[in-house]
Design an enzyme around this catalytic site. Sequence first.
Site, PDB file in Angstrom:
ATOM      1  N   LEU A 159       5.144   2.942 -13.658  1.00 24.72           N
ATOM      2  CA  LEU A 159       6.380   1.823 -13.769  1.00 24.72           C
ATOM      3  C   LEU A 159       5.611   0.675 -14.243  1.00 24.72           C
ATOM      4  CD1 LEU A 159       9.420   1.605 -13.240  1.00 24.72           C
ATOM      5  CD2 LEU A 159       8.791   0.693 -10.884  1.00 24.72           C
ATOM      6  N   ASP A 160       6.153  -0.082 -15.208  1.00 21.43           N
ATOM      7  CA  ASP A 160       5.895  -1.279 -15.580  1.00 21.43           C
ATOM      8  C   ASP A 160       4.537  -1.220 -16.127  1.00 21.43           C
ATOM      9  OD1 ASP A 160       8.312  -2.272 -14.466  1.00 21.43           O
ATOM     10  OD2 ASP A 160       7.529  -3.131 -12.739  1.00 21.43           O
ATOM     11  N   GLU A 161       3.795  -0.128 -16.564  1.00 14.75           N
ATOM     12  CA  GLU A 161       2.701  -0.018 -17.264  1.00 14.75           C
ATOM     13  C   GLU A 161       2.677   0.470 -18.827  1.00 14.75           C
ATOM     14  OE1 GLU A 161      -0.132  -1.061 -16.114  1.00 14.75           O
ATOM     15  OE2 GLU A 161       0.525  -1.868 -14.032  1.00 14.75           O
TER      16      GLU A 161
END
Lengths: 280, 280, 280, 280
Positions: free
Chosen positions: A222-224
């Site tokens: 997530l968010d990476e």
Amino acid sequence: MILTLSCPDRTGIVARVSALLFERGANILDAQQFDDQETGRFFMRVVFAPGEGAVEDLRAAIGELAESLAMDWTLRDPNDRRRVMILASQTDHCLSDLIWRWRQGELPMDITAVVSNHPESTYPHTDLKGIAFRHLPVTPETKAQQEAQLWKLIQDTRTDLVILARYMQVLSDDLSAKLAGRCINIHHSFLPGFKGAKPYHQAHARGVKLIGATAHFVTADLDEGPIIEQDVERISHRDAPRDLVRKGRDIERRVLARAVRWTLEDRVLLNGRKTVVFTD
Amino acid sequence: MILTLSCPDRTGIVARVSALLFERGANILDAQQFDDQETGRFFMRVVFAPGEGAVEDLRAAIGELAESLAMDWTLRDPNDRRRVMILASQTDHCLSDLIWRWRQGELPMDITAVVSNHPESTYPHTDLKGIAFRHLPVTPETKAQQEAQLWKLIQDTRTDLVILARYMQVLSDDLSAKLAGRCINIHHSFLPGFKGAKPYHQAHARGVKLIGATAHFVTADLDEGPIIEQDVERISHRDAPRDLVRKGRDIERRVLARAVRWTLEDRVLLNGRKTVVFTD
Amino acid sequence: MILTLSCPDRTGIVARVSALLFERGANILDAQQFDDQETGRFFMRVVFAPGEGAVEDLRAAIGELAESLAMDWTLRDPNDRRRVMILASQTDHCLSDLIWRWRQGELPMDITAVVSNHPESTYPHTDLKGIAFRHLPVTPETKAQQEAQLWKLIQDTRTDLVILARYMQVLSDDLSAKLAGRCINIHHSFLPGFKGAKPYHQAHARGVKLIGATAHFVTADLDEGPIIEQDVERISHRDAPRDLVRKGRDIERRVLARAVRWTLEDRVLLNGRKTVVFTD
Amino acid sequence: MILTLSCPDRTGIVARVSALLFERGANILDAQQFDDQETGRFFMRVVFAPGEGAVEDLRAAIGELAESLAMDWTLRDPNDRRRVMILASQTDHCLSDLIWRWRQGELPMDITAVVSNHPESTYPHTDLKGIAFRHLPVTPETKAQQEAQLWKLIQDTRTDLVILARYMQVLSDDLSAKLAGRCINIHHSFLPGFKGAKPYHQAHARGVKLIGATAHFVTADLDEGPIIEQDVERISHRDAPRDLVRKGRDIERRVLARAVRWTLEDRVLLNGRKTVVFTD
């Protein structure tokens, strides 16, 4: 036609590609290359006016060359528009903006469906005329089934690209993997700052002087995911969280729109966990 | 090596150039092309690691190709640094910044001289150690002689590029013509707004909300030369002209530094009264 | 309540205004002042929570003070929303964006009418539901009559503020004068650069590296009215005029939206041919 | 004179402060207020031309009022320049820029000393003429002693403000506490992204599209102090870490310079772990 490719760097790639095109009467209109000296990988995007021969012959010739150079490649006629599905939730500023730009002719795509976990009546002011709308409600208990429906819809509609236009559900690792490299999310912070929930409130609490938004490919982490585009705007101590949300809507809209347009124009190439973006 | 070229557009330019390089064992590291569909002119910049053969053979081969394609072209080893002369007047923020960046290694050039119509003592805080300084005072009566001295100095020092770093003298048409395409000026406004004298005072009087600076090639037509780079900064009603001057110093420094660096790296190609800038 | 005032500078203005408010139990929430040392004029904006007394008494007291200090002033309850008319022509990106922001709650105004010299069917994708629409066609011959209709409509609807949202008709000197200080235009260039028609084409021809937009009050002197807000975006040699138009739509939308919001929040005060903008 | 204050919000603060100034013949030239509705704290900055009475009487009167309102406050004559110490290490771009701006008259301060853990010969191109230089080398073993020397020097020179101009030593909790609210650091990332060491390399590895810098007050909690100013610049996949370092130098210089100037002009007020910045 637009050709993109990436492969291990070696001498002669540009020469062999451009010779191949030239021999078939193509005229190169725009081209950009990038040689990542860190990873030893070469990236190229070529826009060309094809010659008289059949496109399928050209495709076969490129395929042969690609094999010998271990290339990842795509060849696309800009008139073959990408098939795009847009996912939204409660707020519709990104959804609304994408549709507005699409109607203006800024985004060369066909919309296969707008999908939301909320009913169509959530968007009374977004002009959904002529666009297929699907309501796929979701609860923690039904998440797996809903994702199955979603995946089936993606396949049935032959969707090429999925856009999470402030879709407030985290995709499962499984679905993220299936959509690797063809699912774009807009996160409402300047990543890697303020990952996770309520980034504008985090930004307000920290007292930063600029807020931002990030468009990135979705990955299981997530968010990476690989970042496609980011932008920021100045704020001050006078800005309450609701002001950040308002200013943020503007940033999110333009960052997502740029990322989508660049992707539709084959300007975005994956480079490990990063991207190469041949901007205009 | 860095190759730049421009010529009338036709099919096969990239193919022929890249084949020529490939046949001589060169490896293309970076390349950008641009096809100006308005004027039918093609522009290209190629950075490559040369093969084993002599550079002079390569140069001859390119020369032959260039003739057949009616190309303007340059071929340069980045280690052959450009020879640059900097002209300044009373204020030294641009002069000082260029020298600072040069000492940091940001600007790959050799400084042939710093020339001013003011004496060296005007710049007590600029580190001119090891740099030739020439004081060429000028009055309306002596302008022609001073320019003759200047031109002689440019020739004697084999200067490739002249930078007007807030040099407050307008060059004559004659000298402008002699330096066509190799003399960069920094104008302290966002051209074409506020041409002529005291642009910050003009900007204050007009009440604009952003001020800017413009780096451009010098032509006989004052403030009308091909623009290389521009940038702006936000101002408010609180800013008096002296604040605009202060904020402007920052904009001028970074705009001029970018324009100079890009020129030194062969990224700036002339396209009539405009420029093609292959930025990094 | 929001109080704005401007008057010749003298000692004690803040003290007298704040004492007046304090004595009536008001609490100052936000205040900004500006003393223009060039013109000797003082500007102030105060946001306050009123005390228990009647607003009319407060208004009378301010009126008395204002007379003794030769003030221009306004006092407004933010709940008394401004009455705004939007004028548009063929393109609707600014119109559409203003209405979208208004529906989002970003623009505290009541829309008295959308007026166009084109029929309502010109805007199939703008959600005009619940908004009065008036088609006022115009030709060179009927310009005077059309403006008379427009002026009557402005009066009949008690319109406070007129927004030219890419309305492609130049207002007559007479109508400009009648609307002095309450008519905002968006010009699609970074004024004073590229006045007049087709600024994006002018910008392309000149080869600038940034394009912009300017929101300003309308005056009889075309493109010379007091500037409220400006912004710019970077362009490159790759951008054809149609790309500038596309990028420009984004700049125009956000510049106009900011100018309108600030005006609706009484943040914009006239200062001769300039503005004082107490931004948030 | 410049008065700053902060206190718990209540009605009448502006009225009482401005009445106090008015009664003593002062004329308010510029004033900004801010009421933090989240914390219930009120902030104010007033610039005024004093009347005829003694400044000490004014100071006493303000002191009395301050006590009754539980104010934190400062009153300063802009001619009493702050005494500033600059700490640097190997790289000198921030040091060099601060000194250049100071010599230009941009930074109204007296420099008490330039202190470095490297010898003066590290900075051959920075004009340190007329500035006290102290070499305070440091090793892990001598860190406590070196900080003791530093603290003694700060006291002996009556230094008001300490600037860490890319000083590559982490201050101890003890020294950080002693310098609370009067020590500014420049961190070479857009905090809270990329805390800790080598932020440009972190940024490159993550593939962000903008890099930034952050000026903040130093606290014991590394990279978590109240942020004063931030800015960013666009990068691309073509930028290697060394390019980020180069671009970053420009951002760091301007962000630090702004933060220092605003602090010297009493524009920066602490608000818990955040700042209120009354910008110009």
